[in-house]
Design a protein around this motif. Structure first.
Motif, PDB file in Angstrom:
ATOM      1  N   ALA B  76      -1.682  -9.337   9.526  1.00 10.40           N
ATOM      2  CA  ALA B  76      -1.243  -8.857   8.172  1.00 10.40           C
ATOM      3  C   ALA B  76      -2.217  -7.483   8.083  1.00 10.40           C
ATOM      4  O   ALA B  76      -1.945  -6.929   6.860  1.00 10.40           O
ATOM      5  CB  ALA B  76      -1.388  -9.599   7.077  1.00 10.40           C
ATOM      6  N   THR B  77      -3.085  -7.153   8.958  1.00 11.07           N
ATOM      7  CA  THR B  77      -3.862  -5.858   8.980  1.00 11.07           C
ATOM      8  C   THR B  77      -3.342  -4.671   9.645  1.00 11.07           C
ATOM      9  O   THR B  77      -4.020  -3.713  10.003  1.00 11.07           O
ATOM     10  CB  THR B  77      -5.422  -6.379   8.869  1.00 11.07           C
ATOM     11  N   GLU B  78      -2.479  -5.046  10.478  1.00  9.10           N
ATOM     12  CA  GLU B  78      -2.060  -4.181  11.713  1.00  9.10           C
ATOM     13  C   GLU B  78      -0.722  -3.267  11.036  1.00  9.10           C
ATOM     14  O   GLU B  78       0.116  -3.666  10.606  1.00  9.10           O
ATOM     15  CB  GLU B  78      -1.488  -4.734  12.956  1.00  9.10           C
ATOM     16  N   ILE B  79      -0.965  -1.897  11.218  1.00 10.25           N
ATOM     17  CA  ILE B  79      -0.003  -1.126  10.935  1.00 10.25           C
ATOM     18  C   ILE B  79       0.550  -0.099  11.971  1.00 10.25           C
ATOM     19  O   ILE B  79      -0.426   0.181  12.946  1.00 10.25           O
ATOM     20  CB  ILE B  79      -0.401   0.093   9.563  1.00 10.25           C
ATOM     21  N   THR B  80       1.843   0.037  12.448  1.00  6.81           N
ATOM     22  CA  THR B  80       2.053   0.873  13.392  1.00  6.81           C
ATOM     23  C   THR B  80       2.828   1.943  12.996  1.00  6.81           C
ATOM     24  O   THR B  80       3.694   2.130  12.014  1.00  6.81           O
ATOM     25  CB  THR B  80       2.983   0.042  14.239  1.00  6.81           C
ATOM     26  N   VAL B  81       2.310   3.359  13.396  1.00  8.58           N
ATOM     27  CA  VAL B  81       2.944   4.516  12.952  1.00  8.58           C
ATOM     28  C   VAL B  81       3.412   5.165  14.368  1.00  8.58           C
ATOM     29  O   VAL B  81       2.748   5.213  15.376  1.00  8.58           O
ATOM     30  CB  VAL B  81       1.748   5.390  12.399  1.00  8.58           C
ATOM     31  N   SER B  82       4.779   5.591  14.250  1.00 10.42           N
ATOM     32  CA  SER B  82       5.393   6.174  15.230  1.00 10.42           C
ATOM     33  C   SER B  82       6.313   7.215  14.911  1.00 10.42           C
ATOM     34  O   SER B  82       6.702   7.375  13.706  1.00 10.42           O
ATOM     35  CB  SER B  82       6.099   5.046  16.011  1.00 10.42           C
ATOM     36  N   ASP B  83       6.871   7.845  15.899  1.00  8.88           N
ATOM     37  CA  ASP B  83       7.745   9.230  15.722  1.00  8.88           C
ATOM     38  C   ASP B  83       9.029   8.744  15.186  1.00  8.88           C
ATOM     39  O   ASP B  83       9.446   7.683  15.628  1.00  8.88           O
ATOM     40  CB  ASP B  83       7.845  10.063  16.993  1.00  8.88           C
ATOM     41  N   ASN B  84       9.649   9.653  14.493  1.00  9.33           N
ATOM     42  CA  ASN B  84      10.991   9.519  14.497  1.00  9.33           C
ATOM     43  C   ASN B  84      11.527  11.019  14.511  1.00  9.33           C
ATOM     44  O   ASN B  84      10.910  11.837  15.177  1.00  9.33           O
ATOM     45  CB  ASN B  84      11.424   9.207  13.045  1.00  9.33           C
ATOM     46  N   THR B 266      -5.776  -0.371  11.965  1.00 13.56           N
ATOM     47  CA  THR B 266      -6.071  -1.749  11.521  1.00 13.56           C
ATOM     48  C   THR B 266      -6.835  -1.665  10.188  1.00 13.56           C
ATOM     49  O   THR B 266      -7.842  -0.597   9.998  1.00 13.56           O
ATOM     50  CB  THR B 266      -7.277  -2.551  12.299  1.00 13.56           C
ATOM     51  N   THR B 267      -6.517  -2.404   9.214  1.00  8.60           N
ATOM     52  CA  THR B 267      -6.865  -2.292   7.659  1.00  8.60           C
ATOM     53  C   THR B 267      -7.652  -3.263   7.378  1.00  8.60           C
ATOM     54  O   THR B 267      -7.745  -4.449   8.312  1.00  8.60           O
ATOM     55  CB  THR B 267      -5.945  -2.080   6.937  1.00  8.60           C
ATOM     56  N   ALA B 268      -8.429  -3.199   6.166  1.00  6.06           N
ATOM     57  CA  ALA B 268      -9.064  -4.340   5.773  1.00  6.06           C
ATOM     58  C   ALA B 268      -8.115  -5.361   5.149  1.00  6.06           C
ATOM     59  O   ALA B 268      -6.873  -5.104   5.219  1.00  6.06           O
ATOM     60  CB  ALA B 268     -10.094  -3.868   4.522  1.00  6.06           C
ATOM     61  N   LYS B 269      -8.528  -6.593   5.111  1.00  4.13           N
ATOM     62  CA  LYS B 269      -7.519  -7.651   4.437  1.00  4.13           C
ATOM     63  C   LYS B 269      -6.994  -7.343   3.165  1.00  4.13           C
ATOM     64  O   LYS B 269      -7.802  -7.167   2.496  1.00  4.13           O
ATOM     65  CB  LYS B 269      -8.372  -8.947   4.416  1.00  4.13           C
ATOM     66  N   GLY B 270      -5.495  -7.474   3.343  1.00  7.65           N
ATOM     67  CA  GLY B 270      -5.123  -7.172   1.724  1.00  7.65           C
ATOM     68  C   GLY B 270      -4.601  -5.833   1.708  1.00  7.65           C
ATOM     69  O   GLY B 270      -3.966  -5.463   0.711  1.00  7.65           O
ATOM     70  N   ALA B 271      -5.272  -4.771   2.644  1.00  8.72           N
ATOM     71  CA  ALA B 271      -4.945  -3.471   2.169  1.00  8.72           C
ATOM     72  C   ALA B 271      -3.753  -2.830   2.990  1.00  8.72           C
ATOM     73  O   ALA B 271      -3.625  -1.429   2.841  1.00  8.72           O
ATOM     74  CB  ALA B 271      -6.491  -2.519   2.686  1.00  8.72           C
ATOM     75  N   ALA B 272      -3.126  -3.451   3.786  1.00  8.76           N
ATOM     76  CA  ALA B 272      -2.223  -2.967   4.572  1.00  8.76           C
ATOM     77  C   ALA B 272      -1.098  -2.334   3.934  1.00  8.76           C
ATOM     78  O   ALA B 272      -0.526  -1.230   4.126  1.00  8.76           O
ATOM     79  CB  ALA B 272      -1.464  -3.929   5.599  1.00  8.76           C
ATOM     80  N   GLY B 273      -0.725  -2.927   2.725  1.00 11.04           N
ATOM     81  CA  GLY B 273       0.648  -2.504   2.078  1.00 11.04           C
ATOM     82  C   GLY B 273      -0.106  -0.928   1.272  1.00 11.04           C
ATOM     83  O   GLY B 273       0.806  -0.020   1.618  1.00 11.04           O
TER      84      GLY B 273
END
Lengths: 223, 435
Positions: B76-84, B266-273
């Motif tokens: 829940a701390t992983e964000i994926t950024v990709s192209d569009n 990678t974010t801190a816990k609970g910061a992903a949103g």
């Protein structure tokens, strides 16, 4: 209060089956309030069937049965239960005491079905158990009582509801002579207070303690 | 003779057999309290049923809580950024994203080229041997962390390598076997399309990009220097490769990347949103829809999803457990009724109506069920605490289930007692007393 507590007219009881059995054949009799009656007969003569009919545990096939002036023949099962509840006390050969209830709790049992509260049940049960001289054993459980004491408890249970009719099926059948004498003396005392007692027995010595003797032979009643 | 109207009366009082509910409960109480063995055997079914229900509920809830916290702490701390199709990830995106509060790490990686000729140099200046085709990945040092690269031997490249555009490379464990490289102690060299690279480490893991196990991974700046932007001279060359874009444009065109870059944050816990919402503004303030930002499901969503699965499991297990308990109670009650034929006959002879017998039987079954429910709930709580303690988890149990357990047990007992009570009411006193 009618003098005739029990009136039987042409009572028959046939057990249906491949070979129908005429357990009772045109039995007629009348028993007065305060009578002490013995019904004798050999095994299979129909004496127990007659007791069951008198106690409203069994329904005759034909005839007329008046109990305390009430038609006990053409009534529902529920009404027969009500009559048993208020008019009849039973004493059985094998006592039929509940093993997990104390003597006084066994005596209380009929009063549950009269809607009597716990305190009054206890009082009435204690009085009944005192009447059979067993107050000192009222907290005892059946397993710790002698045969005579158990039968006394059973008699107290039959008396607790102040019945008009006490039906005893071989009440001394499981007892030694001394205990039998004591039980019969107790029944005589109860009869002297006005209670109508009917004893079914095959023992002439027991029957001789009664005031009136009836005999059942092959389903027919003789006096 | 005319029928005499039935009325058993004493004065004006109607005299009928009747049983007060209070007395019936007391009678039933004496019935099961004075027969502890029978009561225990009868209650055993409910104890097992309710115990299973409570323990399964407790263990599932505890496990769910544990899974949720584990999930929160990892996925829940992983964000994926990709192209569009609208925009591309600029190389500066990593630095920009790192300024967002709540971001722990950020890294960019992409597949630079697919199936490039890679040859191993067996001697310092000898002929190239063991030639094969392998994909080439480019990654920032933080990107390696995001890819979860574990070093087998040697070391990972660092920011110094990246700053200097070093011709260094990591080799995936599968690719290393293909090229016969088992150690980097002698600094083995490989040639990528004829350009020499020094292997500084053999890596494994790479759970974030498993296909990289059979590839060569070079620093992102080196990739840009050597190959050029994956977008053929667009945003990716924002800073570092700006001077190279022009020089390498031909190479870029010839060697277009096999895969567009992906940035893992990678974010801190609970910061992903919150971070997920800010990333687009940090990278492309002029067009927040230019990139595809995938945030993990929030704790509530995740929790609800797990709870939904758990609830289904619970319902099924609970039904099975309770039906089993009910069958045991029914069986024991029926045996009890059959064993008490004489008693029931006696009660009927003494004035009990059929319904009084039914009430007594049902009350006993209900009370036994309630007792079973209480004992079962207690055992279920103990089991939950025991399992939680074994795993050093925090036990989590709904108090509603514990409170409801005796009632559930009583209901099961009453339902299970219906048939035995019907059987009991059919007992005729005249035959019962002959027992």
């Amino acid at each position: 209060m009618p003098d005739q507590l029990v009136v039987l007219e042409n009572i028959s009881r046939i057990y249906e089956g491949p070979n129908p059995v005429n357990a009772l054949v045109n039995v007629s009799a009348s028993i007065q309030q305060g009578d002490f009656v013995s019904i004798q007969g050999v095994s299979g003569s129909g004496k127990s069937t007659l007791l069951n009919v008198l106690g409203l545990l069994d329904r005759p096939t034909a005839g007329k049965y008046i109990l305390n002036g009430l038609d006990a023949m053409h009534i529902s099962e529920r009404e027969r239960t009500d009559l048993r509840c208020y008019y009849i006390g039973f004493v059985f050969q094998s006592f039929h005491l509940l093993a997990t209830r104390s003597a006084v709790e066994n005596v209380e049992l009929p009063l549950y079905y009269r809607g009597i509260n716990r305190k009054k049940r206890k009082e009435s049960a204690s009085k009944a158990i005192e009447k059979v001289n067993l107050l000192h054993r009222s907290a005892s459980f059946p397993a710790t009582l002698s045969g005579g004491e158990r039968q006394r408890v059973a008699i107290a249970r039959a008396l607790v509801g102040s019945p008009k009719l006490l039906l005893c099926d071989e009440p001394t059948g499981s007892l030694d002579k001394n205990s039998s004498d004591n039980i019969l003396e107790l029944l005589e005392e109860l009869n002297e207070t006005g209670l109508t007692v009917i004893i079914v027995t095959h023992d002439s010595a027991v029957a001789n303690r009664s005031k009136r003797h009836l005999y059942v032979v092959e389903g027919q009643l003789h006096e | 003779m005319n029928r005499i109207k039935y009325k058993v009366s004493k004065g004006t009082e109607q005299r009928k057999s009747h049983l007060r509910i209070k007395d019936a409960i007391y009678d039933a109480f004496l019935g099961f309290a004075r027969n502890p063995t029978r009561t225990f055997l009868a209650a055993l079914g409910t104890i097992i049923g309710v115990g299973t229900l409570v323990s399964v509920s407790g263990i599932a809830t505890t496990a769910k809580q544990q899974v949720t916290s584990q999930f929160n702490s990892i996925l829940a701390t992983e964000i994926t950024v990709s192209d569009n199709s609208v925009g591309h990830i600029p190389f500066s995106a990593q630095e920009r994203v790192m300024h967002i509060k709540g971001v722990a790490h950020a890294g960019i990686s992409w597949q630079l080229m697919a199936d490039v000729n890679v040859a191993r140099d067996l001697s310092v200046s000898g002929p190239q041997q063991f030639s094969t085709t392998l994909p080439i990945y480019a990654s920032t040092p933080d990107g390696l962390t995001q890819m979860q690269a574990d070093i087998i031997t040697g070391r990972l490249f660092d920011k110094g390598n990246e700053r200097r555009f070093d011709r260094v490379a990591l080799i995936g464990s599968i690719a290393a076997r293909q090229l016969g490289i088992t150690s980097v102690a002698n600094r083995p060299a490989i040639f990528i399309n004829g350009t020499p690279f020094t292997i500084i480490g053999i890596v494994t893991g790479l759970f974030g990009q498993p296909s990289a196990l059979s590839s060569i991974i070079i620093p992102a700046s080196t990739g840009l220097d050597l190959i050029g932007s994956p977008y053929a001279g667009s945003y990716l060359g924002h800073k570092i490769n700006e001077k190279f874009i022009t020089e390498k444009s031909n190479a870029v065109l010839q060697n277009s990347s096999a895969q567009e870059p992906t940035m893992y944050v990678t974010t801190a816990k609970g910061a992903a949103g919150v971070v997920g919402k800010e990333i687009a503004y940090a990278i492309y303030p002029q067009n927040v829809n230019a990139l595809s930002v995938i945030t993990p499901p929030g704790p509530d969503l995740l929790s609800n999803a797990i709870e939904g699965t758990t609830a289904t499991l619970l319902i099924l297990l609970g039904i099975v457990a309770l039906v089993t308990g009910g069958v045991v109670i029914a069986n024991t009650s029926l045996l009890s009724v059959l064993g008490r034929t004489s008693e029931i006959g006696l009660r009927r002879a003494l004035g009990a109506r059929r319904k009084h017998i039914a009430v007594l039987t049902l009350l006993e079954a209900g009370c036994i069920g309630a007792i079973g429910g209480m004992i079962g709930a207690s055992l279920g709580v103990l089991a939950t605490v025991g399992v939680a303690a074994t795993h050093t988890w925090t036990p989590v149990l709904s108090y509603q289930i514990i409170v409801m357990a005796p009632f559930v047990g009583a209901i099961v007992g009453i339902l299970a007692g219906i048939y035995p009570s019907i059987r009991a009411t059919r007992i005729e006193p005249v035959s019962a007393l002959q027992h």
